[in-house]
Design a protein around this motif. Structure first.
Motif, mmCIF file in Angstrom:
data_model
loop_
_atom_site.group_PDB
_atom_site.id
_atom_site.type_symbol
_atom_site.label_atom_id
_atom_site.label_comp_id
_atom_site.label_asym_id
_atom_site.label_seq_id
_atom_site.Cartn_x
_atom_site.Cartn_y
_atom_site.Cartn_z
ATOM 1 N N ARG A 108 0.828 -1.219 0.000
ATOM 2 C CA ARG A 108 0.000 0.000 0.000
ATOM 3 C C ARG A 108 0.854 1.258 0.000
ATOM 4 O O ARG A 108 0.660 2.179 -0.814
ATOM 5 C CB ARG A 108 -0.926 0.004 1.219
ATOM 6 C CG ARG A 108 -1.921 1.162 1.230
ATOM 7 C CD ARG A 108 -2.527 1.358 2.605
ATOM 8 N NE ARG A 108 -1.523 1.790 3.585
ATOM 9 C CZ ARG A 108 -1.764 1.929 4.883
ATOM 10 N NH1 ARG A 108 -2.965 1.647 5.370
ATOM 11 N NH2 ARG A 108 -0.827 2.327 5.701
ATOM 12 N N ASP A 109 1.838 1.310 0.915
ATOM 13 C CA ASP A 109 2.648 2.523 1.041
ATOM 14 C C ASP A 109 3.530 2.743 -0.177
ATOM 15 O O ASP A 109 3.763 3.884 -0.589
ATOM 16 C CB ASP A 109 3.497 2.451 2.315
ATOM 17 C CG ASP A 109 2.651 2.511 3.584
ATOM 18 O OD1 ASP A 109 1.417 2.693 3.462
ATOM 19 O OD2 ASP A 109 3.210 2.363 4.689
ATOM 20 N N ALA A 110 4.031 1.658 -0.770
ATOM 21 C CA ALA A 110 4.836 1.797 -1.986
ATOM 22 C C ALA A 110 3.994 2.368 -3.126
ATOM 23 O O ALA A 110 4.444 3.228 -3.885
ATOM 24 C CB ALA A 110 5.430 0.452 -2.387
ATOM 25 N N ALA A 111 2.747 1.914 -3.229
ATOM 26 C CA ALA A 111 1.855 2.430 -4.266
ATOM 27 C C ALA A 111 1.549 3.912 -4.027
ATOM 28 O O ALA A 111 1.453 4.699 -4.982
ATOM 29 C CB ALA A 111 0.569 1.621 -4.298
ATOM 30 N N ILE A 112 1.401 4.303 -2.778
ATOM 31 C CA ILE A 112 1.152 5.700 -2.447
ATOM 32 C C ILE A 112 2.318 6.573 -2.900
ATOM 33 O O ILE A 112 2.142 7.622 -3.531
ATOM 34 C CB ILE A 112 0.900 5.855 -0.932
ATOM 35 C CG1 ILE A 112 -0.483 5.319 -0.573
ATOM 36 C CG2 ILE A 112 1.043 7.312 -0.495
ATOM 37 C CD1 ILE A 112 -0.766 5.264 0.920
ATOM 38 N N VAL A 113 3.544 6.149 -2.572
ATOM 39 C CA VAL A 113 4.732 6.922 -2.953
ATOM 40 C C VAL A 113 4.834 7.023 -4.470
ATOM 41 O O VAL A 113 5.089 8.104 -5.023
ATOM 42 C CB VAL A 113 6.010 6.292 -2.358
ATOM 43 C CG1 VAL A 113 7.259 6.991 -2.898
ATOM 44 C CG2 VAL A 113 5.993 6.368 -0.845
ATOM 45 N N GLU A 114 4.642 5.906 -5.158
ATOM 46 C CA GLU A 114 4.768 5.915 -6.619
ATOM 47 C C GLU A 114 3.726 6.826 -7.268
ATOM 48 O O GLU A 114 4.012 7.510 -8.252
ATOM 49 C CB GLU A 114 4.638 4.494 -7.173
ATOM 50 C CG GLU A 114 5.773 3.556 -6.813
ATOM 51 C CD GLU A 114 7.083 3.895 -7.523
ATOM 52 O OE1 GLU A 114 7.121 4.873 -8.293
ATOM 53 O OE2 GLU A 114 8.081 3.187 -7.281
ATOM 54 N N LEU A 115 2.529 6.860 -6.723
ATOM 55 C CA LEU A 115 1.476 7.677 -7.319
ATOM 56 C C LEU A 115 1.691 9.163 -7.009
ATOM 57 O O LEU A 115 1.472 10.022 -7.873
ATOM 58 C CB LEU A 115 0.113 7.220 -6.809
ATOM 59 C CG LEU A 115 -1.111 7.577 -7.666
ATOM 60 C CD1 LEU A 115 -0.914 7.180 -9.123
ATOM 61 C CD2 LEU A 115 -2.357 6.892 -7.108
ATOM 62 N N LEU A 116 2.135 9.484 -5.799
ATOM 63 C CA LEU A 116 2.425 10.871 -5.462
ATOM 64 C C LEU A 116 3.573 11.413 -6.307
ATOM 65 O O LEU A 116 3.499 12.530 -6.846
ATOM 66 C CB LEU A 116 2.768 11.000 -3.973
ATOM 67 C CG LEU A 116 1.620 10.862 -2.970
ATOM 68 C CD1 LEU A 116 2.167 10.797 -1.549
ATOM 69 C CD2 LEU A 116 0.631 12.020 -3.105
ATOM 70 N N TYR A 117 4.634 10.625 -6.426
ATOM 71 C CA TYR A 117 5.814 11.081 -7.173
ATOM 72 C C TYR A 117 5.622 10.920 -8.682
ATOM 73 O O TYR A 117 6.076 11.755 -9.458
ATOM 74 C CB TYR A 117 7.052 10.308 -6.714
ATOM 75 C CG TYR A 117 8.295 10.627 -7.509
ATOM 76 C CD1 TYR A 117 8.750 11.950 -7.627
ATOM 77 C CD2 TYR A 117 9.025 9.630 -8.143
ATOM 78 C CE1 TYR A 117 9.889 12.245 -8.355
ATOM 79 C CE2 TYR A 117 10.166 9.922 -8.868
ATOM 80 C CZ TYR A 117 10.594 11.238 -8.974
ATOM 81 O OH TYR A 117 11.718 11.535 -9.709
ATOM 82 N N GLY A 118 4.934 9.848 -9.096
ATOM 83 C CA GLY A 118 4.809 9.571 -10.523
ATOM 84 C C GLY A 118 3.750 10.395 -11.223
ATOM 85 O O GLY A 118 3.820 10.590 -12.443
ATOM 86 N N SER A 119 2.753 10.913 -10.474
ATOM 87 C CA SER A 119 1.670 11.671 -11.106
ATOM 88 C C SER A 119 1.490 13.064 -10.523
ATOM 89 O O SER A 119 0.644 13.817 -11.001
ATOM 90 C CB SER A 119 0.356 10.895 -10.989
ATOM 91 O OG SER A 119 0.434 9.666 -11.691
ATOM 92 N N GLY A 120 2.248 13.409 -9.487
ATOM 93 C CA GLY A 120 2.198 14.757 -8.941
ATOM 94 C C GLY A 120 0.903 15.101 -8.244
ATOM 95 O O GLY A 120 0.474 16.256 -8.237
#
Length: 322
Positions: A138-150
């Motif tokens: 869950r947390d890895a997906a959160i980081v990737e979405l925050l950083y990957g999509s702004g």
């Protein structure tokens, strides 16, 4: 009330007024005294009595304080003290108008948003910080979405697993897109990169294993109790992850948004595209990232160019931190 005409006596009478009649705290009265002594010093240098100070005098003294390095906030506090003093003089009939009334302190420069270096952002996303596979996914997906999509953190926690009439936003894995509800209730669609897609797919595979009701919630990111994650929860989880990953400073969700914008601008140079992806109404809001980009270029120049050491350094854009 009988008010003295002598400058020193005027100041003392005013301080007595705020101490006795307005019942201000002793520390506040002390600060007022410092502000008024500053006013007296400025007036003495200009060879003008306090009751004869005019608007142009105040503006000149503000400019002098600003050029001497006084912060905008500090000047605003001084002006507030002076304004109260001249309001009191006006009530006593000693001045026809308040010379401070329309004077405002210079605006403090906005500090540059903090962004991670590319390597630090990637390290944060890749670093495994939790022994619990469910939380880690869950947390890895959160980081990737925050950083990957702004995304803003509010946009992130508002995402559902699918579109519906009640959804604020939703994720579309097939189209590799996130549909979000941003500031001002404005909707926008942002691309989701391949790495973020894989992280989301891993999360969705284990999401239903978190508890008996996990499959019943539409929230993309939820807790063990099957309720939608709050923005505060995301802040706490991201701070914990960044500390365990050993980043130089605790990372918050908006720092990843800043990192997304500055890294994308460094690579593409397309300010308009970054504006659209961030959902900024005005291009001026996005232009702050051109300053971040210049800082990156300046550091690269200083590190690599043989003549860099002889280059005079420009003052920092961020100014003093208040």
């Amino acid at each position: 009330m009988q008010v003295a005409a002598d400058d020193n006596a005027l100041v003392e009478q005013y301080l007595e007024h705020v101490r006795v009649e307005k019942r201000l705290a002793a520390r506040t009265v002390e600060l007022y005294a410092l502000d008024l002594h500053k006013l007296q010093a400025c007036a003495a240098q200009a060879h003008v009595a306090l009751c004869n100070v005019r608007n142009q005098h105040i503006r000149r003294w503000v400019a002098q304080m600003h050029s001497a390095g006084r912060s905008g906030r500090g000047i605003a506090l001084i002006l507030s003290g002076w304004r109260g003093f001249y309001t009191w003089l006006g009530r006593a009939g000693l001045v026809a108008s308040n010379p401070v009334q329309d004077v405002r302190a210079p605006k403090a420069p906005k500090p540059l948003p903090k962004a991670l270096a590319v390597d630090d952002a990637v390290h944060l996303a890749n670093h495994v910080t939790d022994d619990d596979p469910w939380l880690e996914a869950r947390d890895a997906a959160i980081v990737e979405l925050l950083y990957g999509s702004g995304l803003r953190v509010g946009e992130l926690v508002g995402l559902d697993v699918q579109a519906s009439s009640t959804a604020q936003g939703w994720i579309d894995l097939q189209a590799a897109q996130a549909h979000v509800l941003g500031k001002g209730a404005k909707r926008r669609t942002v691309p989701v990169g391949s790495v973020a897609l894989r992280a989301l797919q891993r999360w969705l595979q284990v999401r239903g294993e978190g508890g008996t009701a996990q499959g019943e919630t539409l929230a993309l990111f939820c807790g063990r109790n099957a309720t939608r994650l709050t923005a505060q929860s995301v802040w706490q989880r991201l701070r914990r992850r960044s500390l365990l990953a050993g980043t130089a400073a605790p990372v918050h969700p908006h720092m990843l948004r800043h990192s997304f914008a500055s890294h994308l601008l460094q690579s593409s140079g397309d300010l308009r595209a970054v504006q659209e992806l961030l959902g900024h109404a005005n291009i001026s809001t996005t232009q702050v990232y051109t300053r971040l980009d210049f800082q990156h270029l300046a550091k690269a120049y200083d590190a690599a160019h043989p003549r860099a050491k002889s280059r005079p350094r420009a003052p920092s854009d961020s100014g003093s931190k208040s």
